[in-house]
Design an enzyme around this catalytic site. Structure first.
Site, PDB file in Angstrom:
ATOM      1  N   ASP A 127     -30.914 -47.150  24.685  1.00 14.35           N
ATOM      2  CA  ASP A 127     -31.412 -45.705  24.285  1.00 14.35           C
ATOM      3  C   ASP A 127     -32.088 -46.174  22.707  1.00 14.35           C
ATOM      4  O   ASP A 127     -33.411 -45.626  22.792  1.00 14.35           O
ATOM      5  CB  ASP A 127     -30.268 -44.746  23.708  1.00 14.35           C
ATOM      6  CG  ASP A 127     -29.558 -44.562  25.341  1.00 14.35           C
ATOM      7  OD1 ASP A 127     -30.227 -44.213  26.063  1.00 14.35           O
ATOM      8  OD2 ASP A 127     -28.290 -44.270  24.977  1.00 14.35           O
ATOM      9  N   ASP A 147     -21.065 -37.859  21.824  1.00 12.72           N
ATOM     10  CA  ASP A 147     -21.522 -38.416  20.506  1.00 12.72           C
ATOM     11  C   ASP A 147     -22.566 -37.509  19.737  1.00 12.72           C
ATOM     12  O   ASP A 147     -22.437 -37.624  18.528  1.00 12.72           O
ATOM     13  CB  ASP A 147     -21.950 -39.742  20.706  1.00 12.72           C
ATOM     14  CG  ASP A 147     -20.917 -40.748  20.926  1.00 12.72           C
ATOM     15  OD1 ASP A 147     -19.824 -40.400  20.622  1.00 12.72           O
ATOM     16  OD2 ASP A 147     -21.135 -41.930  21.317  1.00 12.72           O
TER      17      ASP A 147
END
Length: 407
Positions: free
Chosen positions: A18, A127
């Protein structure tokens, strides 16, 4: 948030899939802004190797690697362990690390006078909440960029396509593309074949487990260890005085080679869906077991039971990203009070995935062998008759009211 005002962005950077592509994406979509990468070292070890070169080569102006290992252990892991907190058996490895890292991000954002903070969390996960709630606790007006909530990419495969098109190097391929999070406390695995709960995790496949071995591959012999605690904090392992961080790292070795701490869990995420993950927490599993066993001789009944109740709330707060809240702080104050007498030694036997209690002792032990013995003692067993009569009086009265007057 006006994109034109974003000139400098602090990025939570791990070097994983990511965040590897986010640097290029930020420059493309936010006016070629300056990107300052920040990696919080919470014990991910080899994942930090070559990170600075990679970050700068892919467009970051600089990389901060913050050594947060002691802060992470002393101010997040140990308070959670002392609380006995878990979330549906999960020992909160990712959950405790996020507020620690987020606080570090805020420190750098202030130092660099950044215009925004960016993270690579998906819109499906927990998250994003953990990072953003922690950021709000320190920089309530700071703009937050979450590319997964903006870009057109729909999957990790499309992320890999983007990386290949932009010549961004990756340490993974499409076949090993598990979503992982690693620190000194745990390693999580999600995605690929694990997305189907009917599939057995590949514990015996080379390279799947990183901190542990399968219990099938663990030694056939038992291994004994001794942990010493002072007021609930681990202070020594096998007679050697060590910091909590050092103890956890050594326990990871003991637990890892004995196949301890594997958890296959379908959990209820904060965002409403169920997800399946496999966790490795070798040292943490041992530490939780030892601490809980010591508490059985050091805590009175009412305190122990109330602490167990509040551990559920504590675990939910941590899992849900609410570390920096008055309730979590109040619960930690309660826990600290309960730990004043949790001092002593615990012996454990490790064997093929099992942590077996092998004795505990404490100068504050509430256990009295003289009272509990099946042998002769000063305990007057006749006292129990009066106790039972008073304890059972409400039951007796209710029975009489119903007309149960028989003998």
């Amino acid at each position: 948030m006006n994109k034109a005002d974003i000139k400098k962005v602090v990025l939570a950077y791990s070097g994983g899939l990511d965040t590897s592509i986010i640097i290029a994406w930020l420059k493309e979509n936010y006016n070629n802004c300056e990107v300052i990468a920040v990696s919080g070292n919470v014990g991910q070890a080899d994942e930090l190797e070559g990170l600075e070169e990679k970050a700068i080569r892919t467009g970051a102006s600089k990389l901060y690697i913050l050594d947060l290992t002691d802060d992470y252990v002393d101010n997040y892991v140990i308070p959670t362990m002392k609380a006995g907190a878990a979330y549906e058996e999960y020992l909160l490895g990712t959950s405790t690390a996020r507020p620690c890292i987020a606080k570090g991000l805020c420190d750098i954002a202030v130092k660099e006078n950044a215009d925004a903070i960016c993270h690579g969390c998906t819109g499906k996960g927990n998250d994003q909440v953990r990072f953003e709630l922690a950021i709000k606790a320190f920089l309530p007006n700071m703009p937050i960029i979450a590319p997964w909530r903006e870009w057109e990419l729909k999957s990790r495969d499309e992320e890999i396509d983007y990386a290949e098109a932009h010549n961004i190097p990756l340490k993974i391929n499409r076949e090993t593309n598990y979503s992982k999070d690693k620190n000194l406390w745990h390693l999580s695995h999600e995605g690929l074949d694990l997305e189907d709960p009917a599939n057995e995790p590949k514990y015996e496949k080379d390279g799947f487990l990183e901190m542990s071995v399968s219990p099938l591959a663990a030694p056939d012999a038992t291994e004994y260890i001794e942990l010493e605690f002072e007021q609930g904090i681990p202070v020594a392992l096998n007679g050697e005085k060590l910091s909590s961080k050092e103890i956890i790292l050594k326990l990871n070795e003991f637990g890892g080679r004995n196949g301890i701490g594997l958890l296959d869990l379908v959990e209820n995420r904060l965002v409403g869906m169920k997800s399946r993950g496999v966790y490795e927490t070798p040292g943490g599993t041992i530490l939780y077991k030892a601490h809980a066993y010591l508490e059985t001789i050091c805590l009175d009944k009412m305190t122990a039971h109330k602490k167990q109740e509040l551990a559920i709330t504590f675990g939910e707060l941590v899992y849900n990203g609410q570390w920096f809240t008055p309730l979590r702080e109040a619960l930690s104050a309660f826990v600290d009070k309960t730990q004043e007498t949790v001092t002593g030694k615990v012996r454990l036997k490790l064997y093929k995935g099992n942590v077996i209690c092998a004795g505990a002792e404490s100068p504050y032990s509430l256990y009295s062998e003289d009272i509990a013995t099946f042998g002769e003692s000063d305990y007057d067993q006749k006292d129990s008759a009066g106790f039972i009569n008073l304890y059972g009086l409400p039951i007796k009265v209710q029975a009489m009211l119903r007309g149960n007057n028989g003998k």
